[in-house]
Write a protein that holds these residues in place. Structure first.
Motif, PDB file in Angstrom:
ATOM      1  N   UNK A 298      14.073  59.087  47.265  1.00 12.38           N
ATOM      2  CA  UNK A 298      15.199  58.885  46.180  1.00 12.38           C
ATOM      3  C   UNK A 298      15.586  60.229  45.405  1.00 12.38           C
ATOM      4  N   UNK A 299      14.446  60.889  45.066  1.00 13.16           N
ATOM      5  CA  UNK A 299      15.149  62.351  44.380  1.00 13.16           C
ATOM      6  C   UNK A 299      15.768  63.010  45.325  1.00 13.16           C
ATOM      7  N   UNK A 300      15.387  63.262  46.616  1.00 15.75           N
ATOM      8  CA  UNK A 300      16.374  64.067  47.141  1.00 15.75           C
ATOM      9  C   UNK A 300      17.593  63.687  47.307  1.00 15.75           C
ATOM     10  N   UNK A 301      17.788  62.367  47.781  1.00 16.44           N
ATOM     11  CA  UNK A 301      18.938  61.639  48.010  1.00 16.44           C
ATOM     12  C   UNK A 301      19.797  61.731  46.821  1.00 16.44           C
ATOM     13  N   UNK A 302      19.272  61.179  45.687  1.00 17.77           N
ATOM     14  CA  UNK A 302      19.996  61.660  44.593  1.00 17.77           C
ATOM     15  C   UNK A 302      20.543  62.753  44.089  1.00 17.77           C
ATOM     16  N   UNK A 303      19.824  63.628  44.401  1.00 15.50           N
ATOM     17  CA  UNK A 303      20.198  65.139  44.050  1.00 15.50           C
ATOM     18  C   UNK A 303      21.278  65.626  45.134  1.00 15.50           C
ATOM     19  N   UNK A 304      21.308  65.223  46.266  1.00 16.39           N
ATOM     20  CA  UNK A 304      22.321  65.681  47.138  1.00 16.39           C
ATOM     21  C   UNK A 304      23.585  64.963  47.219  1.00 16.39           C
ATOM     22  N   UNK A 305      23.556  63.718  46.786  1.00 11.87           N
ATOM     23  CA  UNK A 305      24.633  62.710  46.810  1.00 11.87           C
ATOM     24  C   UNK A 305      25.085  62.392  45.585  1.00 11.87           C
TER      25      UNK A 305
END
Length: 446
Positions: A298-305
């Motif tokens: 979740x954190x990685x996807x949120x940061x990128x998108x």
């Protein structure tokens, strides 16, 4: 939203008489001779003003979260110090049984095989502590950490571990790509999901990013299998109940569906060369309408998108069927029978169920919070979506553990290579369930 509609209050009444005066492990199975060398410690929530030095063992992937939880706990209990050690995640499964059975075992340890640990009397039975502290933990969070007198894992057994947090599978989706095909909200049924993938394919959009190299196909496959045959049957197989089998019509149907998606071009053309890290990077860069994965990303996807990312549960076959997810602990902590400070260790387990600890989980990881009560809040939109999905699953969904966890070797030796054969068309979908079941029985010596 409050978690706890199906919460089960853990009671001490099921304990055998021999367990009422000591917190030495009372699980079924062979005796642990080392445990007899550790003095009995009467269960108490009153730690007085003495000082305690505890040790904790976990996998390195949970270090940041564990460190935050330990800091919060030590602020609440300044007379207790916890020193943590971490092994690489890829060896915790192998090292866990040795660590919890050693004479110098940690006071708190990640439990990697709850069944053998309880049957071997290597763990403290936590029922008395649960009663003393008044823990109310939802069944979905604790079923796989309970072991009965017959050695079977399941909801009717006694509690031997408490989750620090919860990892949960789910379906990421790209809202910007969805808008191009008229998809404005997450699919509510597998029919809607397949319809969206067909439209994406026609529009020149990859329908589903999937990592076939290291087992990522199992997440969506498991959802399809639960839809076809029910969560109870899948969970029974995962926890090794007598008579449970993977070789079922539901498993066959799921294999046929997944293979048909590959044949239709819904998955990457190089699916078997794509690992989890690569899939994450390609999805967040805009490749793929859907990405079956889990809240650990979740954190990685949120940061990128940012706002372009969505997260939902795997939908049921129809809109009226329950949504599904695989769910288990980020870490499940137990107290080894040889632990020297059992009451102080139990205080840490109690802390994991508090609102403060639940908020720490949200603030320091992508995991969902364990325990009962109102869900913590987050300023991150995708984390908030994940929490909403989690709350709905706890109330009305169908959850199981991960099929990858059924045995120590099933993931690497059987699921990964045979999912690859399934995806590239080398394996008849009808043969897949029998191959998995044969490997499972061989590993368990059945």
């Amino acid at each position: 939203m409050r978690i706890g509609k199906f919460a089960k209050t853990v009671a001490a009444g099921a304990l055998a008489v021999a367990c009422l005066t000591s917190v030495a492990a009372c699980g079924p199975g062979s005796s642990n001779n080392n445990a007899s060398d550790v003095p009995a410690e009467e269960v108490s929530t009153d730690l007085g003003d003495g000082t305690y030095e505890l040790t904790l063992w976990d996998g390195a992937g949970l270090k940041a979260l564990d460190d935050a939880l330990i800091a919060g706990f030590q602020e609440k209990y300044p007379n207790i110090t916890i020193t943590a050690t971490y092994d690489p995640d890829n060896v915790t499964q192998q090292n866990g049984p040795r660590i919890i059975s050693a004479s110098d075992t940690p006071d708190l340890a990640r439990i990697t095989d709850i069944g053998s640990a309880a049957r071997g009397n290597h763990l403290v039975n936590l029922e008395e502590y649960a009663d003393a502290y008044g823990w109310e933990l939802p069944d979905a969070q604790t079923t796989i950490y309970r072991v009965g007198a017959d050695g079977q894992i399941g909801a009717d057994g006694d509690l031997y571990a408490v989750p620090s947090s919860l990892s949960m599978t789910g379906l990421f989706w790209n809202k910007d790509l969805g808008a191009k095909i008229g998809l404005t909200e997450a699919p509510k049924s597998m029919e809607e999901l397949e319809d969206a993938m067909a439209k994406a394919k026609d529009a020149g959009i990859l329908p589903m990013m999937l990592p076939g190299k290291d087992g990522g196909a199992s997440f969506i496959y498991q959802a399809l299998m639960v839809n076809a045959g029910g969560a109870d049957a899948v969970q029974s197989w995962i926890v090794q109940n007598d008579g449970a089998s993977f070789d079922t019509d539901a498993a066959k149907t799921a294999a046929e569906t997944l293979q048909s998606w590959a044949e239709a071009g819904y998955l990457p053309s190089d699916v078997n060369a794509v690992d989890a890290s690569t899939a994450l990077g390609r999805f967040t860069a805009g490749e793929g309408l859907f990405f079956p994965s889990g809240n650990w990303n979740v954190a990685s996807v949120s940061e990128a998108m940012g706002d372009a990312a969505g997260f939902t549960s795997y939908p049921g076959t129809t809109e009226s069927d329950p949504a599904t997810a695989a769910l288990n602990a980020g870490s499940a902590f137990g107290i080894p029978a040889n632990a020297k400070n059992k009451n102080a260790a139990a205080a840490f387990l109690d802390y994991l169920t508090t609102e403060e600890a639940r908020q720490i989980v949200i603030d320091n990881s992508g995991y969902a919070p364990a325990g009962d009560g109102e869900l913590p809040t987050s300023g991150d939109a995708l984390v908030t979506e994940m929490l909403t999905v989690y709350g709905d699953l706890m109330s009305d969904g169908a959850t199981t553990d991960f099929i990858n966890n059924a045995t120590a070797g099933i993931q690497s030796s059987t699921l990964i290579p045979n999912f690859q054969l399934l995806l590239d068309g080398s394996l008849d979908a009808a043969e897949f369930p029998g191959i998995v079941q044969s490997a499972y029985e061989e590993e368990l010596g059945k």
